[in-house]
Design a protein around this motif. Structure first.
Motif, PDB file in Angstrom:
ATOM      1  N   ILE A   1      -0.674  -4.046   0.531  1.00 26.26           N
ATOM      2  CA  ILE A   1      -0.333  -3.146   1.630  1.00 26.26           C
ATOM      3  C   ILE A   1       0.046  -1.805   1.020  1.00 26.26           C
ATOM      4  O   ILE A   1       0.874  -1.748   0.109  1.00 26.26           O
ATOM      5  N   ALA A   2      -0.539  -0.710   1.522  1.00 28.68           N
ATOM      6  CA  ALA A   2      -0.151   0.620   1.068  1.00 28.68           C
ATOM      7  C   ALA A   2       0.748   1.252   2.127  1.00 28.68           C
ATOM      8  O   ALA A   2       0.407   1.259   3.309  1.00 28.68           O
ATOM      9  N   ALA A   3       1.893   1.756   1.710  1.00 27.04           N
ATOM     10  CA  ALA A   3       2.784   2.515   2.591  1.00 27.04           C
ATOM     11  C   ALA A   3       2.658   3.975   2.181  1.00 27.04           C
ATOM     12  O   ALA A   3       3.113   4.363   1.109  1.00 27.04           O
ATOM     13  N   VAL A   4       2.013   4.778   3.022  1.00 23.95           N
ATOM     14  CA  VAL A   4       1.672   6.147   2.643  1.00 23.95           C
ATOM     15  C   VAL A   4       2.530   7.167   3.374  1.00 23.95           C
ATOM     16  O   VAL A   4       2.496   7.262   4.606  1.00 23.95           O
ATOM     17  N   SER A   5       3.301   7.935   2.608  1.00 27.28           N
ATOM     18  CA  SER A   5       4.089   9.037   3.147  1.00 27.28           C
ATOM     19  C   SER A   5       3.657  10.289   2.404  1.00 27.28           C
ATOM     20  O   SER A   5       3.420  10.245   1.200  1.00 27.28           O
ATOM     21  N   GLY A   6       3.523  11.404   3.102  1.00 27.68           N
ATOM     22  CA  GLY A   6       3.153  12.651   2.431  1.00 27.68           C
ATOM     23  C   GLY A   6       1.721  12.623   1.911  1.00 27.68           C
ATOM     24  O   GLY A   6       0.834  12.012   2.513  1.00 27.68           O
ATOM     25  N   TYR A   7       1.536  13.272   0.756  1.00 27.75           N
ATOM     26  CA  TYR A   7       0.176  13.455   0.226  1.00 27.75           C
ATOM     27  C   TYR A   7      -0.463  12.168  -0.295  1.00 27.75           C
ATOM     28  O   TYR A   7       0.125  11.461  -1.112  1.00 27.75           O
ATOM     29  N   ALA A   8      -1.666  11.895   0.179  1.00 27.92           N
ATOM     30  CA  ALA A   8      -2.523  10.873  -0.429  1.00 27.92           C
ATOM     31  C   ALA A   8      -3.850  11.570  -0.657  1.00 27.92           C
ATOM     32  O   ALA A   8      -4.730  11.578   0.204  1.00 27.92           O
TER      33      ALA A   8
ATOM     34  N   GLY B   1      -5.260   9.454  -5.075  1.00 23.18           N
ATOM     35  CA  GLY B   1      -4.182   8.857  -4.277  1.00 23.18           C
ATOM     36  C   GLY B   1      -4.732   8.259  -2.991  1.00 23.18           C
ATOM     37  O   GLY B   1      -4.354   7.158  -2.584  1.00 23.18           O
ATOM     38  N   CYS B   2      -5.645   8.981  -2.356  1.00 22.69           N
ATOM     39  CA  CYS B   2      -6.309   8.485  -1.154  1.00 22.69           C
ATOM     40  C   CYS B   2      -7.178   7.284  -1.514  1.00 22.69           C
ATOM     41  O   CYS B   2      -7.218   6.272  -0.805  1.00 22.69           O
ATOM     42  N   GLU B   3      -7.836   7.377  -2.667  1.00 23.20           N
ATOM     43  CA  GLU B   3      -8.723   6.292  -3.107  1.00 23.20           C
ATOM     44  C   GLU B   3      -7.932   5.028  -3.443  1.00 23.20           C
ATOM     45  O   GLU B   3      -8.374   3.919  -3.155  1.00 23.20           O
ATOM     46  N   LEU B   4      -6.756   5.207  -4.045  1.00 25.11           N
ATOM     47  CA  LEU B   4      -5.912   4.045  -4.335  1.00 25.11           C
ATOM     48  C   LEU B   4      -5.430   3.403  -3.034  1.00 25.11           C
ATOM     49  O   LEU B   4      -5.447   2.177  -2.891  1.00 25.11           O
ATOM     50  N   ALA B   5      -5.004   4.230  -2.080  1.00 25.40           N
ATOM     51  CA  ALA B   5      -4.561   3.692  -0.786  1.00 25.40           C
ATOM     52  C   ALA B   5      -5.701   2.910  -0.124  1.00 25.40           C
ATOM     53  O   ALA B   5      -5.485   1.833   0.436  1.00 25.40           O
ATOM     54  N   MET B   6      -6.925   3.446  -0.228  1.00 25.85           N
ATOM     55  CA  MET B   6      -8.072   2.783   0.405  1.00 25.85           C
ATOM     56  C   MET B   6      -8.470   1.494  -0.302  1.00 25.85           C
ATOM     57  O   MET B   6      -9.224   0.698   0.244  1.00 25.85           O
ATOM     58  N   MET B   7      -7.979   1.289  -1.525  1.00 22.95           N
ATOM     59  CA  MET B   7      -8.230   0.024  -2.222  1.00 22.95           C
ATOM     60  C   MET B   7      -7.331  -1.084  -1.685  1.00 22.95           C
ATOM     61  O   MET B   7      -7.546  -2.257  -1.987  1.00 22.95           O
ATOM     62  N   CYS B   8      -6.293  -0.698  -0.927  1.00 19.57           N
ATOM     63  CA  CYS B   8      -5.372  -1.696  -0.386  1.00 19.57           C
ATOM     64  C   CYS B   8      -5.962  -2.316   0.879  1.00 19.57           C
ATOM     65  O   CYS B   8      -6.804  -1.729   1.540  1.00 19.57           O
ATOM     66  N   ASP B   9      -5.478  -3.513   1.216  1.00 16.30           N
ATOM     67  CA  ASP B   9      -6.031  -4.240   2.365  1.00 16.30           C
ATOM     68  C   ASP B   9      -5.499  -3.705   3.688  1.00 16.30           C
ATOM     69  O   ASP B   9      -6.217  -3.666   4.678  1.00 16.30           O
ATOM     70  N   VAL B  10      -4.237  -3.334   3.721  1.00 18.42           N
ATOM     71  CA  VAL B  10      -3.626  -2.814   4.944  1.00 18.42           C
ATOM     72  C   VAL B  10      -3.028  -1.451   4.617  1.00 18.42           C
ATOM     73  O   VAL B  10      -2.322  -1.310   3.622  1.00 18.42           O
ATOM     74  N   LEU B  11      -3.338  -0.445   5.417  1.00 14.69           N
ATOM     75  CA  LEU B  11      -2.776   0.899   5.205  1.00 14.69           C
ATOM     76  C   LEU B  11      -1.843   1.250   6.347  1.00 14.69           C
ATOM     77  O   LEU B  11      -2.264   1.316   7.505  1.00 14.69           O
ATOM     78  N   ILE B  12      -0.594   1.530   6.001  1.00 11.13           N
ATOM     79  CA  ILE B  12       0.372   1.968   6.992  1.00 11.13           C
ATOM     80  C   ILE B  12       0.814   3.371   6.612  1.00 11.13           C
ATOM     81  O   ILE B  12       1.119   3.636   5.447  1.00 11.13           O
ATOM     82  N   ALA B  13       0.786   4.283   7.591  1.00 12.14           N
ATOM     83  CA  ALA B  13       1.087   5.677   7.283  1.00 12.14           C
ATOM     84  C   ALA B  13       2.342   6.141   7.988  1.00 12.14           C
ATOM     85  O   ALA B  13       2.618   5.742   9.123  1.00 12.14           O
ATOM     86  N   ALA B  14       3.103   6.988   7.314  1.00 16.00           N
ATOM     87  CA  ALA B  14       4.173   7.731   7.965  1.00 16.00           C
ATOM     88  C   ALA B  14       3.526   8.865   8.753  1.00 16.00           C
ATOM     89  O   ALA B  14       2.405   9.279   8.432  1.00 16.00           O
ATOM     90  N   ASP B  15       4.230   9.385   9.755  1.00 19.09           N
ATOM     91  CA  ASP B  15       3.644  10.496  10.529  1.00 19.09           C
ATOM     92  C   ASP B  15       3.481  11.760   9.682  1.00 19.09           C
ATOM     93  O   ASP B  15       2.828  12.713  10.102  1.00 19.09           O
ATOM     94  N   THR B  16       4.038  11.759   8.483  1.00 15.61           N
ATOM     95  CA  THR B  16       3.897  12.900   7.563  1.00 15.61           C
ATOM     96  C   THR B  16       2.693  12.759   6.624  1.00 15.61           C
ATOM     97  O   THR B  16       2.460  13.644   5.802  1.00 15.61           O
ATOM     98  N   ALA B  17       1.979  11.651   6.739  1.00 21.71           N
ATOM     99  CA  ALA B  17       0.915  11.388   5.761  1.00 21.71           C
ATOM    100  C   ALA B  17      -0.232  12.390   5.891  1.00 21.71           C
ATOM    101  O   ALA B  17      -0.569  12.834   6.988  1.00 21.71           O
ATOM    102  N   GLN B  18      -0.807  12.756   4.759  1.00 21.90           N
ATOM    103  CA  GLN B  18      -1.972  13.645   4.728  1.00 21.90           C
ATOM    104  C   GLN B  18      -2.974  13.046   3.757  1.00 21.90           C
ATOM    105  O   GLN B  18      -2.678  12.885   2.582  1.00 21.90           O
ATOM    106  N   PHE B  19      -4.150  12.745   4.286  1.00 24.00           N
ATOM    107  CA  PHE B  19      -5.197  12.141   3.463  1.00 24.00           C
ATOM    108  C   PHE B  19      -6.256  13.181   3.169  1.00 24.00           C
ATOM    109  O   PHE B  19      -6.605  13.981   4.033  1.00 24.00           O
ATOM    110  N   GLY B  20      -6.774  13.159   1.956  1.00 27.02           N
ATOM    111  CA  GLY B  20      -7.838  14.102   1.643  1.00 27.02           C
ATOM    112  C   GLY B  20      -8.538  13.756   0.347  1.00 27.02           C
ATOM    113  O   GLY B  20      -7.995  13.047  -0.506  1.00 27.02           O
TER     114      GLY B  20
END
Ligand code: HXC
Length: 257
Positions: free
Chosen positions: A98-105, A109-128
């Motif tokens: 499970i990836a818990a993403v806050s702020g910059y991914a 960083g985005c690629e590592l998060a996408m390697m996880c099975d479940v992605l949960i984001a904070a409302d501050t998350a920014q993917f790029g």
């Protein structure tokens, strides 16, 4: 522990890995990724662990692969070292991640998060995937996983312009499964990880394999794989326990075998 750039702990049946290079916004240098992969593999071998939760800091999940480490590399050095190939080992972990993403991914960083099975984001998350601004392109799966997650239109847009996606767009586009308030991210993500970790381990690992088969094979073959593994679940104690508990109107106590 012997790790320098991550913090590793166990809470119940959840293995926690926290990226900890705050001065570089958790930029993923080789050392950091080796540690992440080693820690995830170690948890994977522990039968008492049923989920792995990967987090960064409030400001950054991870701001990318380490640009300073990469910048002077030559083609032959990258090719011979097979740069980034080792990171793929993170996806070979069988325990749900499970990836818990806050702020910059961003980028890696985005690629590592996408390697996880479940992605949960904070409302501050920014993917790029801003690699285009550096004169390169995604290098650890971004062009493939982002395209599968959000489709060609948005993947092309993001990868060719380098623009970021906020949490709301990420949820709308299917990149993340849930968005929560930033100050609740740690608790909510842990709750999800804990929920997953208390289910039958055989069933969870098999379910993860079955979903991943959807990306690697035809519908017919995928459905056949699912059915075979479903039949096999009836050889486990946890299936007997889960179904008896339902009939007896009580909560199942899985033995994880
Ligand atoms: C190395 C990084 C880094 C990175 C940030 N830092 N991102 N170091 N690699 N990817 C460092 C900065 O150099 C700085 O160190 C410190 O972290 C704080 O960053 P700032 O830029 O001062 O913070 P801020 O102004 O808040 O801006 C945050 C940011 C920006 C928007 C995230 O740091 C940024 O744009 N970072 C790069 C994002 C990126 O391009 N990622 C993709 C990388 S390539 P000092 O020592 O100066 O204080 C990639 C793909 C690999 O991941 C595939 C092939 C290339």
């Amino acid at each position: 522990s012997s790790y320098q750039n991550i913090v590793v702990e166990t809470r119940g049946r959840v293995g926690l890995i926290t990226l900890n290079r705050p001065k570089a916004l958790n930029a993923l240098n080789s050392q950091t990724m080796e540690e992440v992969v080693a820690a995830a593999r170690a948890f994977d071998r522990e039968p008492g662990i049923g989920a792995i939760l990967l987090s960064g800091s409030e400001k950054a999940f991870a701001a990318g692969a380490d640009i300073k480490e990469m910048s002077s590399q030559a083609y032959s050095e990258m090719y011979l070292a097979d740069w980034f190939a080792h990171w793929d080992n993170f996806t070979r972990v069988r325990t749900p991640t499970i990836a818990a993403v806050s702020g910059y991914a961003l980028g890696g960083g985005c690629e590592l998060a996408m390697m996880c099975d479940v992605l949960i984001a904070a409302d501050t998350a920014q993917f790029g995937q801003p690699e285009i601004d550096l004169g390169v392109l995604p290098g650890m799966g971004g062009s493939q996983r982002l395209t599968r997650a959000v489709g060609k239109a948005k993947a092309m847009d993001m990868i060719l312009t380098g623009r970021r996606m906020d949490a709301a767009e990420a949820e709308r586009s299917g990149l993340v499964s849930r968005v929560v308030a930033a100050d609740e991210l740690a608790d909510k993500a842990f709750e999800v990880a804990e929920t997953i970790s208390t289910r039958s381990l055989v069933a969870s690992l098999a379910a993860k394999e079955a979903v991943n088969a959807a990306f690697e094979t035809t519908l017919d073959q995928g459905v056949l794989f699912e059915r075979r593994v479903f039949h096999a679940a009836f050889a486990t104690e946890d299936q007997k326990e889960g179904m008896s508990a339902f009939a007896e109107k009580r909560k199942a106590e899985f033995k994880h075998r």
